[in-house]
Motif scaffolding. Structure first.
Motif, PDB file in Angstrom:
ATOM      1  N   ALA A   1      65.489  69.035  27.467  1.00 36.27           N
ATOM      2  CA  ALA A   1      66.325  70.068  27.849  1.00 36.27           C
ATOM      3  C   ALA A   1      66.787  70.853  27.530  1.00 36.27           C
ATOM      4  O   ALA A   1      67.664  71.521  28.463  1.00 36.27           O
ATOM      5  CB  ALA A   1      67.942  68.612  28.137  1.00 36.27           C
ATOM      6  N   LEU A   2      67.147  71.101  25.953  1.00 35.51           N
ATOM      7  CA  LEU A   2      67.403  71.973  25.466  1.00 35.51           C
ATOM      8  C   LEU A   2      66.510  73.365  25.183  1.00 35.51           C
ATOM      9  O   LEU A   2      66.255  74.842  24.667  1.00 35.51           O
ATOM     10  CB  LEU A   2      68.122  72.273  24.160  1.00 35.51           C
ATOM     11  N   ALA A   3      65.004  73.229  26.186  1.00 38.66           N
ATOM     12  CA  ALA A   3      64.478  73.724  26.076  1.00 38.66           C
ATOM     13  C   ALA A   3      64.454  75.676  26.209  1.00 38.66           C
ATOM     14  O   ALA A   3      63.625  76.203  25.697  1.00 38.66           O
ATOM     15  CB  ALA A   3      62.791  73.441  27.405  1.00 38.66           C
ATOM     16  N   SER A   4      65.542  76.108  26.872  1.00 34.42           N
ATOM     17  CA  SER A   4      65.888  77.546  26.488  1.00 34.42           C
ATOM     18  C   SER A   4      66.368  77.650  25.331  1.00 34.42           C
ATOM     19  O   SER A   4      66.421  79.114  25.766  1.00 34.42           O
ATOM     20  CB  SER A   4      66.478  77.741  28.016  1.00 34.42           C
ATOM     21  N   VAL A   5      66.491  76.787  24.314  1.00 28.40           N
ATOM     22  CA  VAL A   5      67.049  77.900  23.319  1.00 28.40           C
ATOM     23  C   VAL A   5      65.658  78.754  22.446  1.00 28.40           C
ATOM     24  O   VAL A   5      64.754  77.843  22.510  1.00 28.40           O
ATOM     25  CB  VAL A   5      67.907  76.518  22.654  1.00 28.40           C
TER      26      VAL A   5
ATOM     27  N   ALA B   1      75.185  66.978  17.887  1.00 25.71           N
ATOM     28  CA  ALA B   1      75.202  65.244  17.571  1.00 25.71           C
ATOM     29  C   ALA B   1      73.652  64.442  18.043  1.00 25.71           C
ATOM     30  O   ALA B   1      73.464  63.858  17.866  1.00 25.71           O
ATOM     31  CB  ALA B   1      76.620  65.057  17.298  1.00 25.71           C
ATOM     32  N   ALA B   2      74.661  64.718  19.478  1.00 31.28           N
ATOM     33  CA  ALA B   2      73.669  64.196  20.240  1.00 31.28           C
ATOM     34  C   ALA B   2      71.950  64.971  20.934  1.00 31.28           C
ATOM     35  O   ALA B   2      71.120  64.031  20.176  1.00 31.28           O
ATOM     36  CB  ALA B   2      73.753  64.983  22.103  1.00 31.28           C
ATOM     37  N   HIS B   3      71.755  66.007  19.731  1.00 30.13           N
ATOM     38  CA  HIS B   3      70.490  66.187  19.823  1.00 30.13           C
ATOM     39  C   HIS B   3      69.393  64.971  17.900  1.00 30.13           C
ATOM     40  O   HIS B   3      68.787  64.817  18.451  1.00 30.13           O
ATOM     41  CB  HIS B   3      70.028  67.491  18.808  1.00 30.13           C
ATOM     42  N   ALA B   4      70.653  65.603  17.631  1.00 27.10           N
ATOM     43  CA  ALA B   4      70.200  64.554  15.665  1.00 27.10           C
ATOM     44  C   ALA B   4      69.614  62.931  16.040  1.00 27.10           C
ATOM     45  O   ALA B   4      68.921  62.225  15.567  1.00 27.10           O
ATOM     46  CB  ALA B   4      71.103  64.724  14.785  1.00 27.10           C
TER      47      ALA B   4
ATOM     48  N   CYS C   1      61.369  64.341  22.955  1.00 23.59           N
ATOM     49  CA  CYS C   1      63.137  63.146  22.924  1.00 23.59           C
ATOM     50  C   CYS C   1      63.746  64.542  24.394  1.00 23.59           C
ATOM     51  O   CYS C   1      63.387  65.486  24.637  1.00 23.59           O
ATOM     52  CB  CYS C   1      63.468  63.869  21.847  1.00 23.59           C
ATOM     53  N   PRO C   2      64.554  63.002  24.901  1.00 25.90           N
ATOM     54  CA  PRO C   2      64.541  63.926  26.087  1.00 25.90           C
ATOM     55  C   PRO C   2      65.807  65.322  25.984  1.00 25.90           C
ATOM     56  O   PRO C   2      65.677  66.697  26.992  1.00 25.90           O
ATOM     57  CB  PRO C   2      65.757  62.828  27.020  1.00 25.90           C
ATOM     58  N   LEU C   3      66.803  65.407  24.973  1.00 21.59           N
ATOM     59  CA  LEU C   3      67.653  66.693  24.206  1.00 21.59           C
ATOM     60  C   LEU C   3      66.788  67.957  23.642  1.00 21.59           C
ATOM     61  O   LEU C   3      67.333  68.614  24.729  1.00 21.59           O
ATOM     62  CB  LEU C   3      68.895  65.452  23.178  1.00 21.59           C
TER      63      LEU C   3
END
Length: 143
Positions: free
Chosen positions: A129-133, A53-56, A124-126
């Protein structure tokens, strides 16, 4: 600028239960636990659902702001995120996030749309932040 959330957990392991609350109060002691994360209990939430939800939400705002900066007003933007939690040795890892963005933006060409959507995903900041996925995909459709 900062935002906060908190969790209260009681019990141990699979038998434990948690409650998630957010600064705004939109989540106020929202239940979660083993069954809402790994089972089919729909009476609570889970970290992957909240992350999706946050990423979307982040991608949607980033796209709308990028379109406005390029001189186009978004009429509607709908974004869906599928977050996959996969077994990794003795634990788990988020190994894939699939994003689907559909937008109605009058006057925007398909080529401009794809460039703005991909730029929003990267910036987008999320997403940052999720670059390790290992795998974050975006399917973008101009309506």
């Amino acid at each position: 600028m900062g935002k906060h959330a908190s969790v209260h957990w009681t019990g141990a392991g699979k038998d434990g239960r948690g409650e998630i609350s957010t600064e705004t109060g939109q989540l106020d002691k929202a239940p979660y636990g083993f069954a809402t994360r790994f089972g089919d209990d729909k009476l609570g939430t889970n970290p992957e659902e909240l992350l999706g939800a946050a990423h979307a939400a982040c991608l949607t705002m980033a796209f709308s702001f990028a379109a406005k900066a390029a001189g186009f007003d978004t009429e509607t933007v709908d974004t869906h995120a599928d977050v996959r939690l996969a077994k990794d040795g003795d634990g788990f890892v988020i190994d894939r996030i699939q994003l689907t963005l559909k937008a109605k933006v009058p006057g925007l060409s398909a080529e401009q749309f794809q460039a703005l959507a991909n730029g929003a995903k990267q910036n987008c900041p999320l997403s940052k932040a999720l670059a390790s996925v290992p795998e974050i995909t975006l399917q973008a459709e101009l309506l």
